[in-house]
Design a protein around this motif. Structure first.
Motif, short mmCIF file in Angstrom:
data_model
loop_
_atom_site.label_atom_id
_atom_site.label_comp_id
_atom_site.label_asym_id
_atom_site.label_seq_id
_atom_site.Cartn_x
_atom_site.Cartn_y
_atom_site.Cartn_z
N ALA A 134 0.84 -1.21 0.00
CA ALA A 134 0.00 0.00 0.00
C ALA A 134 0.87 1.25 0.00
CB ALA A 134 -0.94 -0.01 1.20
N GLU A 135 1.96 1.24 0.75
CA GLU A 135 2.87 2.38 0.78
C GLU A 135 3.52 2.61 -0.58
OE1 GLU A 135 5.75 1.68 3.80
OE2 GLU A 135 4.46 2.40 5.43
N ALA A 136 3.82 1.50 -1.29
CA ALA A 136 4.44 1.61 -2.61
C ALA A 136 3.50 2.23 -3.63
CB ALA A 136 4.90 0.24 -3.08
N GLY A 137 2.20 2.06 -3.43
CA GLY A 137 1.21 2.71 -4.28
C GLY A 137 0.74 1.89 -5.46
N SER A 138 1.62 1.09 -6.07
CA SER A 138 1.25 0.28 -7.22
C SER A 138 2.41 -0.64 -7.55
CB SER A 138 0.92 1.16 -8.44
OG SER A 138 2.07 1.90 -8.82
N GLY A 139 2.28 -1.36 -8.65
CA GLY A 139 3.37 -2.21 -9.09
C GLY A 139 3.19 -3.66 -8.68
N ARG A 140 4.27 -4.41 -8.72
CA ARG A 140 4.25 -5.83 -8.43
C ARG A 140 4.46 -6.08 -6.94
NH1 ARG A 140 8.55 -7.99 -10.31
NH2 ARG A 140 7.76 -10.10 -10.66
N ASP A 141 3.85 -7.13 -6.45
CA ASP A 141 3.98 -7.45 -5.02
C ASP A 141 5.21 -8.30 -4.73
OD1 ASP A 141 3.01 -10.51 -4.89
OD2 ASP A 141 1.69 -9.43 -6.25
N GLN A 142 5.77 -8.97 -5.73
CA GLN A 142 6.86 -9.91 -5.47
C GLN A 142 8.17 -9.25 -5.03
OE1 GLN A 142 5.36 -13.59 -8.32
NE2 GLN A 142 7.40 -12.75 -8.65
N PRO A 143 8.54 -8.06 -5.54
CA PRO A 143 9.76 -7.44 -5.01
C PRO A 143 9.67 -7.15 -3.52
CG PRO A 143 9.20 -6.46 -7.12
CD PRO A 143 8.04 -7.34 -6.72
N ILE A 144 8.49 -6.76 -3.06
CA ILE A 144 8.30 -6.50 -1.63
C ILE A 144 8.38 -7.81 -0.85
CG2 ILE A 144 6.67 -5.64 0.11
CD1 ILE A 144 5.63 -3.74 -2.14
N LEU A 145 7.76 -8.85 -1.39
CA LEU A 145 7.84 -10.16 -0.76
C LEU A 145 9.28 -10.63 -0.67
CD1 LEU A 145 6.59 -12.83 0.27
CD2 LEU A 145 6.34 -13.52 -2.14
N LYS A 146 10.06 -10.42 -1.70
CA LYS A 146 11.46 -10.81 -1.70
C LYS A 146 12.22 -10.11 -0.58
CE LYS A 146 15.46 -10.92 -4.87
NZ LYS A 146 16.29 -9.71 -4.76
N ASP A 147 12.02 -8.82 -0.44
CA ASP A 147 12.65 -8.07 0.64
C ASP A 147 12.28 -8.65 2.01
OD1 ASP A 147 13.74 -6.35 -1.21
OD2 ASP A 147 12.57 -4.61 -0.61
N LEU A 148 11.00 -8.91 2.21
CA LEU A 148 10.53 -9.38 3.51
C LEU A 148 11.12 -10.75 3.84
CD1 LEU A 148 6.77 -8.33 3.41
CD2 LEU A 148 8.58 -7.33 4.81
N LEU A 149 11.17 -11.64 2.85
CA LEU A 149 11.73 -12.96 3.10
C LEU A 149 13.22 -12.89 3.40
CD1 LEU A 149 9.85 -15.01 0.36
CD2 LEU A 149 9.48 -15.11 2.83
N TRP A 150 13.92 -11.97 2.74
CA TRP A 150 15.36 -11.82 2.96
C TRP A 150 15.64 -11.32 4.38
CZ3 TRP A 150 19.72 -13.43 1.06
CH2 TRP A 150 20.92 -12.74 1.33
N ARG A 151 14.78 -10.44 4.87
CA ARG A 151 15.00 -9.83 6.19
C ARG A 151 14.44 -10.66 7.33
NH1 ARG A 151 12.48 -3.94 4.60
NH2 ARG A 151 14.19 -3.15 3.32
N SER A 152 13.43 -11.45 7.05
CA SER A 152 12.64 -12.08 8.10
C SER A 152 13.29 -13.36 8.61
CB SER A 152 11.24 -12.40 7.56
OG SER A 152 10.48 -13.11 8.51
#
Length: 259
Positions: free
Chosen positions: A153-171
């Motif tokens: 939601a903060e990103a506003g639009s686009g693909r969800d997978q880059p955000i998922l990739k970040d979260l998995l890398w950090r989590s």
């Protein structure tokens, strides 16, 4: 309920795709509960889903909101452009040890599937495809889903997978990478597999949406899908000048192994 499958589909075209996928699932898993989240519950095919939930504020990634609203303890989320061609067997048992399970995406040597929103990761940590997601309804997993939805939601639009990739890398969340037969994005692999290699289970292809883009008749079965993917594979190689005879060298052109 202990386990079930959910679809998220808005608009008549995507709802029809989800219904086709759900019918394929019913054919091989008749006893498994199946729910639909949609913007128009009254338009859903009667008798196909065990429960139909209304999406009050639909958007292009409504699945990020709906996944956390599952009524199942163990959930398999499926994109609408999927076909289930064999029983899921003991797939849900993965969640005895892991909170989450997904498969790698294809085109892993491209910038599109390499990118994260904030994180740069090694080549060997590409995006995972968010069209087939197996997860447990636990406190940690619901928190993960909430964070994924918030960041999107903060990103506003686009693909969800880059955000998922970040979260998995950090989590520190315990997640498992599924073998490709549970999210077979490149269905031409069926031509290469030997009899004991795998049991194709979930086919996942944008070719199932080609009719929505005016690109031919609707594909409704696995045989027609494989034929369409074979033609698309030939066209992909022709677009880069054809396949070189060396089976390894042909992949070197334009490939980047950097993060």
């Amino acid at each position: 309920m202990d386990k079930g499958v959910i679809y998220v589909a808005t608009g008549s075209d995507y709802r029809a795709l989800a219904e086709a996928s759900a019918r394929s699932l019913r054919a091989v898993e008749p006893g498994l509960a199946v729910d639909l989240f949609t913007d128009d519950p009254d338009a859903a095919a009667p008798g196909l889903f065990d429960a139909v939930h209304r999406i009050e504020t639909p958007h292009s990634r409504s699945k990020l909101d709906c996944m956390a609203a599952t009524r199942f303890e163990r959930t398999l989320f499926l994109d609408a452009d999927t076909l289930v061609v064999n029983p899921l067997a003991d797939l849900f048992d993965i969640l005895d040890r892991f909170e989450l399970a997904l498969a790698h995406d294809v085109r892993r040597a491209t910038a599109l599937i390499r990118e994260g929103r904030e994180e740069v990761t090694p080549y060997a940590f590409p995006q995972l495809n968010s069209g087939v997601v197996l997860y447990r309804r636990s406190e940690v997993m619901l928190g993960f889903l909430s964070e994924w939805a918030r960041r999107y939601a903060e990103a506003g639009s686009g693909r969800d997978q880059p955000i998922l990739k970040d979260l998995l890398w950090r989590s520190d969340i315990r997640f498992y990478v599924l073998p490709p037969e549970f999210n077979l994005r490149r269905v031409t692999l069926l031509d290469a597999w030997e009899p004991g290699d795998a049991v194709p289970t979930i086919l996942h292809s944008h070719r199932l949406m080609d009719h929505m883009r005016g690109q031919g008749a609707r594909i409704e079965d696995a045989g027609a899908l494989v034929e369409a993917e074979r033609a698309a594979l030939t066209a992909e190689w022709e677009a880069v000048g054809g396949r070189e005879s060396d089976p390894v060298a042909r992949f070197a052109k334009g490939v980047s192994r950097s993060g």
